[in-house]
Design a protein around this motif. Structure first.
Motif, PDB file in Angstrom:
ATOM      1  N   LEU A 264       0.804  -1.224   0.000  1.00  0.00           N
ATOM      2  CA  LEU A 264       0.000   0.000   0.000  1.00  0.00           C
ATOM      3  C   LEU A 264       0.837   1.273   0.000  1.00  0.00           C
ATOM      4  N   SER A 265       2.142   1.146  -0.235  1.00  0.00           N
ATOM      5  CA  SER A 265       2.986   2.339  -0.324  1.00  0.00           C
ATOM      6  C   SER A 265       3.502   2.574  -1.736  1.00  0.00           C
ATOM      7  N   VAL A 266       2.928   1.909  -2.717  1.00  0.00           N
ATOM      8  CA  VAL A 266       3.314   2.147  -4.106  1.00  0.00           C
ATOM      9  C   VAL A 266       2.897   3.561  -4.499  1.00  0.00           C
ATOM     10  N   PRO A 267       3.562   4.178  -5.478  1.00  0.00           N
ATOM     11  CA  PRO A 267       3.252   5.571  -5.834  1.00  0.00           C
ATOM     12  C   PRO A 267       1.780   5.814  -6.166  1.00  0.00           C
ATOM     13  N   TRP A 268       1.132   4.890  -6.855  1.00  0.00           N
ATOM     14  CA  TRP A 268      -0.275   5.090  -7.218  1.00  0.00           C
ATOM     15  C   TRP A 268      -1.138   5.207  -5.970  1.00  0.00           C
ATOM     16  N   CYS A 269      -0.874   4.385  -4.972  1.00  0.00           N
ATOM     17  CA  CYS A 269      -1.670   4.426  -3.736  1.00  0.00           C
ATOM     18  C   CYS A 269      -1.353   5.686  -2.937  1.00  0.00           C
ATOM     19  N   ARG A 270      -0.097   6.100  -2.890  1.00  0.00           N
ATOM     20  CA  ARG A 270       0.271   7.312  -2.147  1.00  0.00           C
ATOM     21  C   ARG A 270      -0.386   8.543  -2.761  1.00  0.00           C
ATOM     22  N   THR A 271      -0.488   8.558  -4.091  1.00  0.00           N
ATOM     23  CA  THR A 271      -1.040   9.735  -4.765  1.00  0.00           C
ATOM     24  C   THR A 271      -2.557   9.803  -4.650  1.00  0.00           C
ATOM     25  N   ASN A 272      -3.237   8.675  -4.841  1.00  0.00           N
ATOM     26  CA  ASN A 272      -4.698   8.674  -4.906  1.00  0.00           C
ATOM     27  C   ASN A 272      -5.373   8.352  -3.583  1.00  0.00           C
ATOM     28  N   PHE A 273      -4.697   7.637  -2.706  1.00  0.00           N
ATOM     29  CA  PHE A 273      -5.291   7.241  -1.421  1.00  0.00           C
ATOM     30  C   PHE A 273      -4.255   7.466  -0.318  1.00  0.00           C
ATOM     31  N   TYR A 274      -3.930   8.744  -0.113  1.00  0.00           N
ATOM     32  CA  TYR A 274      -2.849   9.067   0.813  1.00  0.00           C
ATOM     33  C   TYR A 274      -3.151   8.594   2.230  1.00  0.00           C
ATOM     34  N   ASN A 275      -4.367   8.796   2.708  1.00  0.00           N
ATOM     35  CA  ASN A 275      -4.691   8.415   4.079  1.00  0.00           C
ATOM     36  C   ASN A 275      -4.703   6.897   4.254  1.00  0.00           C
TER      37      ASN A 275
END
Length: 621
Positions: A264-275
């Protein structure tokens, strides 16, 4: 006599402490000698890997020690200039005076504006080293300096895993010790209040790439450790029995915690689902730490310091948080929201950012999610301003869109009147307000002082102007008090459309007017990239937007390489010898273009102007 003596000698050898021992080879002696050798061979790989894990910690400590020694003069200067008080805790007042700015303490008096000083030996070396180290490598999002540090850290980690008297594949415990050895370094690079970032003068966001690299190595070693023992138990046919033991159960739980943080720390997840990324990160981290200590008690000396430092970081975050009533102003045409907190006028340095929570937002988890949902926002004002702390938020996601909707709703309540405001107050010049909590400040230039250089160039794209406005406003303030060497400052802003420009128009005009009253040649050039192409409007038609002799607006897309090259030649023509600094804030593409342009400048020109340094702030987390 000889035969009797021989007989007695033979009997004495066969009788030991009253027990009769046959002539054949004693079985007990063979078992006695084999068992200790077997135990020693089993324990040897574990102790060897444990020792190498300690060596890895010493290596990481040595790398940090070298970096700290290189940064020690700047750190001492920053502390003497009361940097801890100015850039640690938000407060109502302002710390000002001759010692309130970096590098003015050494001078003991206001800086001399004359460009006659020559750079010392260390700075002459950095003239060549700094642009080379910051040059981006093709095909990857790393600079040459970052790649060198990553290579050292990776080589040291692989050494712990691969070097030793046994096969690392056949002995999975070595991979486990390698994962445990990397854990303290991964933890130290993740905290917002990390001692590594504080002593080195790096914001936590600057250490994120190294944190991610070592974190991936930790997951890789843990997977090899788990796969190795799973293969062993499968070959022996004891998988069902081993899974029932606490040793294997706690190990599997630790692996689950690591995978939760990694996936859950991949760039896509960090950008779209930061929380989602944020909360899964600390939850998986705690699962891993607790489970690994239960799995193998010898790991406690590595894990307990991580838990202690995490607790200290949580306490520091609480102490650096302030809850205030803020003024919120919507800009719906451009999709921006301005938040101003008049009660906070100091406690940060130009270029830093805070984490913002807005308690009045509705939606997630019946409104309870707003108590923990926070987002990083750059501070767009310098300390001591009349407006206090100012934040400018661009609506490009769910949370920022809800902030804009809240500001619009409150503005409509004041304009048209509601049952909350009352019709008698409708239409008055009231400002909508909302309760917010700010945590910080964090990041920023810290040891990098723009004012100690002779020539300053700021390059911003989009909402990155918030960072530039704060730094330029602080530079004007330093120049007013005689605490800056800079004589020339160029502000370059690349913006999408006129509506976005109008959000920052008042701040730009205020900056130009203030700079005209101090001995600082400050100019502002704005490039509107979409206005000319969409409407066919020339640059002459946009001059009314920035009515100042030191301001210019162009309807075209600029060449960043040409801008930086022209700035270097301008510094050279003005006989600048104190050096040039470039402050950059924008998306990764803009930062990468600026770094590539700086790396392509002839070192001979850089030597003439006293060197070129840079400070970059990149969008994204």
């Amino acid at each position: 006599m000889t035969s009797s003596h021989t007989l007695s000698a033979g009997l004495s050898r066969r009788y030991v402490e009253g027990f009769y021992i046959p002539k054949k080879a004693p079985v007990a002696k063979k078992v006695k000698h084999k068992q200790p050798r077997q135990v020693k061979d089993m324990s040897h790989p574990i102790s060897q890997s444990h020792e190498q894990a300690i060596y890895l910690q010493a290596f990481f400590g040595g790398m940090l020690g070298v970096a700290f020694i290189a940064r020690l003069p700047s750190m001492v200067n920053w502390v003497m200039a009361r940097g801890i008080q100015r850039a640690t805790f938000l407060h109502k007042g302002e710390i000002d005076g001759p010692g309130a700015y970096p590098f003015s303490v050494i001078a003991k008096s206001p800086f001399n504006k004359g460009q006659s000083a020559k750079p010392n030996v260390f700075k002459r070396f950095t003239v060549w080293l700094a642009p080379t180290a910051n040059t981006p490598l093709p095909g990857i999002s790393l600079t040459a300096g970052q790649a060198f540090v990553f290579a050292l850290a990776t080589a040291a980690s692989l050494f712990v895993f691969a070097y030793g008297p046994t096969n690392p594949i056949k002995e999975p415990s070595r991979a486990g010790w390698a994962a445990v050895a990397v854990t303290p370094a991964v933890t130290a690079l993740s905290f917002k209040n990390s001692i590594v970032g504080t002593m080195g003068g790096w914001g936590y966001e600057k250490l994120n790439k190294l944190h991610r690299l070592l974190g991936r190595l930790c997951v890789l070693f843990a997977l090899l450790h788990t796969a190795g023992y799973a293969h062993k138990s499968t070959l022996s046919g004891s998988t069902a029995a081993t899974l029932k033991t606490p040793l294997y159960q706690s190990g599997i739980l630790a692996m689950v915690g690591l995978l939760l943080t990694a996936v859950l720390s991949v760039p896509w997840c960090r950008t779209n689902f930061y929380n989602l990324f944020w909360h899964s990160h600390w939850l998986g981290y705690w699962i891993y730490l607790i489970a690994i200590m239960i799995h193998w008690k010898q790991t406690q000396p590595f894990i307990i310091p991580c838990i202690v430092f995490y607790g200290v970081d949580c306490i520091m975050r609480f102490c650096r948080s302030r809850s205030r009533l803020a003024e919120i102003t919507p800009h719906p045409a451009a999709g921006y929201t301005t938040i101003t907190i008049p009660d906070l006028r100091g406690g940060w340095e130009a270029g830093q950012h805070v984490y913002l929570r807005v308690q009045e937002l509705g939606g997630k988890l019946f409104g309870l999610g707003n108590l923990i949902e926070k987002h990083p926002i750059s501070i767009a004002s310098a300390i001591g301003g009349s407006d206090g702390l100012r934040l400018i938020i661009r609506s490009n996601g769910d949370w920022s869109s809800r902030v804009l909707a809240l500001a619009q709703r409150k503005q409509n309540e004041i304009t048209y009147g509601t049952h909350e405001v009352g019709p008698e107050k409708a239409g008055h010049d009231s400002v909508p307000t909302a309760a917010v909590t700010v945590e910080g400040p964090y990041g920023g230039p810290l040891y990098t002082s723009f004012g100690k250089n002779g020539h300053v160039l700021f390059v911003a794209a989009g909402s990155g102007l918030a960072f530039v406005l704060a730094c330029a406003e602080d530079l004007v303030k330093q120049s007013r008090g005689g605490h800056a060497r800079a004589t020339t400052c160029q502000v370059i802003w690349i913006v999408r459309d006129v509506a976005t420009y109008q959000v920052f128009h008042e701040e730009l005009m205020t900056l130009l007017v203030a700079a005209s009253l101090v001995p600082l040649d400050l100019t502002v050039k704005v490039f509107i990239t979409r206005h000319g192409n969409a409407a066919g409007v020339s640059s002459d038609d946009l001059t009314y937007l920035l009515p100042h002799r030191d301001g210019e607006i162009l309807a075209k897309r600029p060449s960043i390489a040409a801008i930086i090259e022209d700035a270097v030649f301008m510094a050279k023509d003005r006989h600048c010898t104190y050096g040039m600094v470039v402050g950059i804030c924008g998306p990764p593409s803009t930062v990468r273009s600026c770094r590539a342009a700086i790396g392509g400048i002839d070192p001979r020109y850089l030597k003439e102007i006293g060197g070129l340094s840079q400070h970059c702030e990149t969008f994204g987390w």
